[in-house]
Motif scaffolding. Structure first.
Motif, PDB file in Angstrom:
ATOM      1  N   ALA A 149      40.477  48.373  30.843  1.00 51.20           N
ATOM      2  CA  ALA A 149      39.312  47.484  30.753  1.00 51.20           C
ATOM      3  C   ALA A 149      39.619  46.116  31.349  1.00 51.20           C
ATOM      4  O   ALA A 149      38.785  45.526  32.038  1.00 51.20           O
ATOM      5  N   VAL A 150      40.827  45.598  31.106  1.00 54.65           N
ATOM      6  CA  VAL A 150      41.225  44.309  31.667  1.00 54.65           C
ATOM      7  C   VAL A 150      41.191  44.374  33.182  1.00 54.65           C
ATOM      8  O   VAL A 150      40.660  43.476  33.849  1.00 54.65           O
ATOM      9  N   GLU A 151      41.735  45.443  33.766  1.00 56.53           N
ATOM     10  CA  GLU A 151      41.747  45.561  35.225  1.00 56.53           C
ATOM     11  C   GLU A 151      40.332  45.684  35.790  1.00 56.53           C
ATOM     12  O   GLU A 151      40.017  45.083  36.814  1.00 56.53           O
ATOM     13  N   ASN A 152      39.465  46.451  35.130  1.00 58.45           N
ATOM     14  CA  ASN A 152      38.089  46.571  35.602  1.00 58.45           C
ATOM     15  C   ASN A 152      37.332  45.250  35.508  1.00 58.45           C
ATOM     16  O   ASN A 152      36.555  44.899  36.402  1.00 58.45           O
ATOM     17  N   ALA A 153      37.543  44.517  34.432  1.00 57.22           N
ATOM     18  CA  ALA A 153      36.912  43.206  34.287  1.00 57.22           C
ATOM     19  C   ALA A 153      37.429  42.242  35.344  1.00 57.22           C
ATOM     20  O   ALA A 153      36.660  41.459  35.915  1.00 57.22           O
ATOM     21  N   ARG A 154      38.718  42.320  35.639  1.00 53.34           N
ATOM     22  CA  ARG A 154      39.312  41.446  36.668  1.00 53.34           C
ATOM     23  C   ARG A 154      38.654  41.696  38.021  1.00 53.34           C
ATOM     24  O   ARG A 154      38.337  40.764  38.751  1.00 53.34           O
ATOM     25  N   GLU A 155      38.423  42.954  38.348  1.00 49.34           N
ATOM     26  CA  GLU A 155      37.771  43.280  39.618  1.00 49.34           C
ATOM     27  C   GLU A 155      36.334  42.770  39.665  1.00 49.34           C
ATOM     28  O   GLU A 155      35.867  42.342  40.709  1.00 49.34           O
ATOM     29  N   ALA A 156      35.648  42.794  38.535  1.00 46.41           N
ATOM     30  CA  ALA A 156      34.262  42.314  38.489  1.00 46.41           C
ATOM     31  C   ALA A 156      34.172  40.815  38.692  1.00 46.41           C
ATOM     32  O   ALA A 156      33.193  40.300  39.235  1.00 46.41           O
ATOM     33  N   LEU A 157      35.211  40.105  38.234  1.00 48.05           N
ATOM     34  CA  LEU A 157      35.203  38.651  38.357  1.00 48.05           C
ATOM     35  C   LEU A 157      35.801  38.211  39.682  1.00 48.05           C
ATOM     36  O   LEU A 157      35.698  37.117  40.098  1.00 48.05           O
ATOM     37  N   GLU A 195      42.823  34.448  31.477  1.00 46.87           N
ATOM     38  CA  GLU A 195      42.782  34.746  30.047  1.00 46.87           C
ATOM     39  C   GLU A 195      42.240  36.131  29.723  1.00 46.87           C
ATOM     40  O   GLU A 195      41.977  36.429  28.555  1.00 46.87           O
ATOM     41  N   LEU A 196      42.083  36.990  30.721  1.00 48.77           N
ATOM     42  CA  LEU A 196      41.491  38.311  30.471  1.00 48.77           C
ATOM     43  C   LEU A 196      42.246  39.110  29.417  1.00 48.77           C
ATOM     44  O   LEU A 196      41.634  39.811  28.619  1.00 48.77           O
ATOM     45  N   ASP A 197      43.561  38.986  29.398  1.00 46.75           N
ATOM     46  CA  ASP A 197      44.338  39.721  28.389  1.00 46.75           C
ATOM     47  C   ASP A 197      43.935  39.332  26.974  1.00 46.75           C
ATOM     48  O   ASP A 197      43.973  40.162  26.073  1.00 46.75           O
ATOM     49  N   GLN A 198      43.542  38.071  26.778  1.00 48.21           N
ATOM     50  CA  GLN A 198      43.110  37.621  25.465  1.00 48.21           C
ATOM     51  C   GLN A 198      41.611  37.838  25.237  1.00 48.21           C
ATOM     52  O   GLN A 198      41.152  37.861  24.106  1.00 48.21           O
ATOM     53  N   ARG A 199      40.851  37.985  26.306  1.00 47.45           N
ATOM     54  CA  ARG A 199      39.393  38.070  26.200  1.00 47.45           C
ATOM     55  C   ARG A 199      38.853  39.503  26.134  1.00 47.45           C
ATOM     56  O   ARG A 199      37.686  39.701  25.868  1.00 47.45           O
ATOM     57  N   VAL A 200      39.701  40.489  26.386  1.00 44.33           N
ATOM     58  CA  VAL A 200      39.288  41.893  26.285  1.00 44.33           C
ATOM     59  C   VAL A 200      39.974  42.476  25.051  1.00 44.33           C
ATOM     60  O   VAL A 200      41.189  42.415  24.928  1.00 44.33           O
ATOM     61  N   ASP A 218      35.045  27.598  35.810  1.00 45.77           N
ATOM     62  CA  ASP A 218      36.097  28.125  34.952  1.00 45.77           C
ATOM     63  C   ASP A 218      36.452  29.578  35.268  1.00 45.77           C
ATOM     64  O   ASP A 218      37.106  30.243  34.476  1.00 45.77           O
ATOM     65  N   LEU A 219      36.021  30.070  36.419  1.00 44.58           N
ATOM     66  CA  LEU A 219      36.267  31.468  36.761  1.00 44.58           C
ATOM     67  C   LEU A 219      37.764  31.780  36.791  1.00 44.58           C
ATOM     68  O   LEU A 219      38.195  32.817  36.297  1.00 44.58           O
TER      69      LEU A 219
END
Length: 137
Positions: free
Chosen positions: A129-137, A82-87, A75-76
């Motif tokens: 935060a969304v952009e940083n999380a996106r890079e981590a995933l 869905e990062l916009d909704q998850r952060v 589900d990656l």
């Protein structure tokens, strides 16, 4: 891989109908070896016993391990979409992971294990935060 998180919290509940060792094994699927799991007993609405198992990972190597496990999941792509909704506004990234799948060594979004990561973001905005999380995933 750099780790853009301050910490990662994992938490699950073990109900009377579940085997606590199996539930802990599901949680440990995401944790580095020998990582301490906190255990707290509580009582449910009907008086039944509930055990809360949780772990906070704060060191970079440990967080890398957790993220690598999360990245193994099918589900990656959905998580990224869905990062916009998850952060949230507090720069916390949240997901729920299927506890049964984790016990089998799989990673799938679902119910059972709560995943919450405080995302490093400078400035501390949801967008950063969304952009940083996106890079981590």
């Amino acid at each position: 891989m750099s780790v853009p998180f301050h910490y990662i919290d994992l938490r699950t509940f073990c109900y009377d109908t579940e085997d606590e060792k199996r539930v802990e094994a599901a949680l440990r699927h995401f944790l580095p070896e020998e990582f301490e799991v906190q255990r707290a007993e509580s009582t449910g609405h009907n008086g039944d016993r509930i055990v809360v198992l949780s772990a906070r990972v704060e060191n970079a190597d440990g967080m890398r391990h957790v993220i690598e496990r999360l990245r193994e999941g099918a589900d990656l792509g959905r998580l990224r979409e869905e990062l916009d909704q998850r952060v949230n506004e507090n720069c916390a990234f949240m997901a729920h992971i299927d506890k049964q799948a984790a016990f089998r060594g799989e990673v799938r979004l679902g119910e059972g294990i709560s995943f919450r990561a405080k995302v490093e973001a400078y400035p501390a905005t949801r967008e950063a935060a969304v952009e940083n999380a996106r890079e981590a995933l």
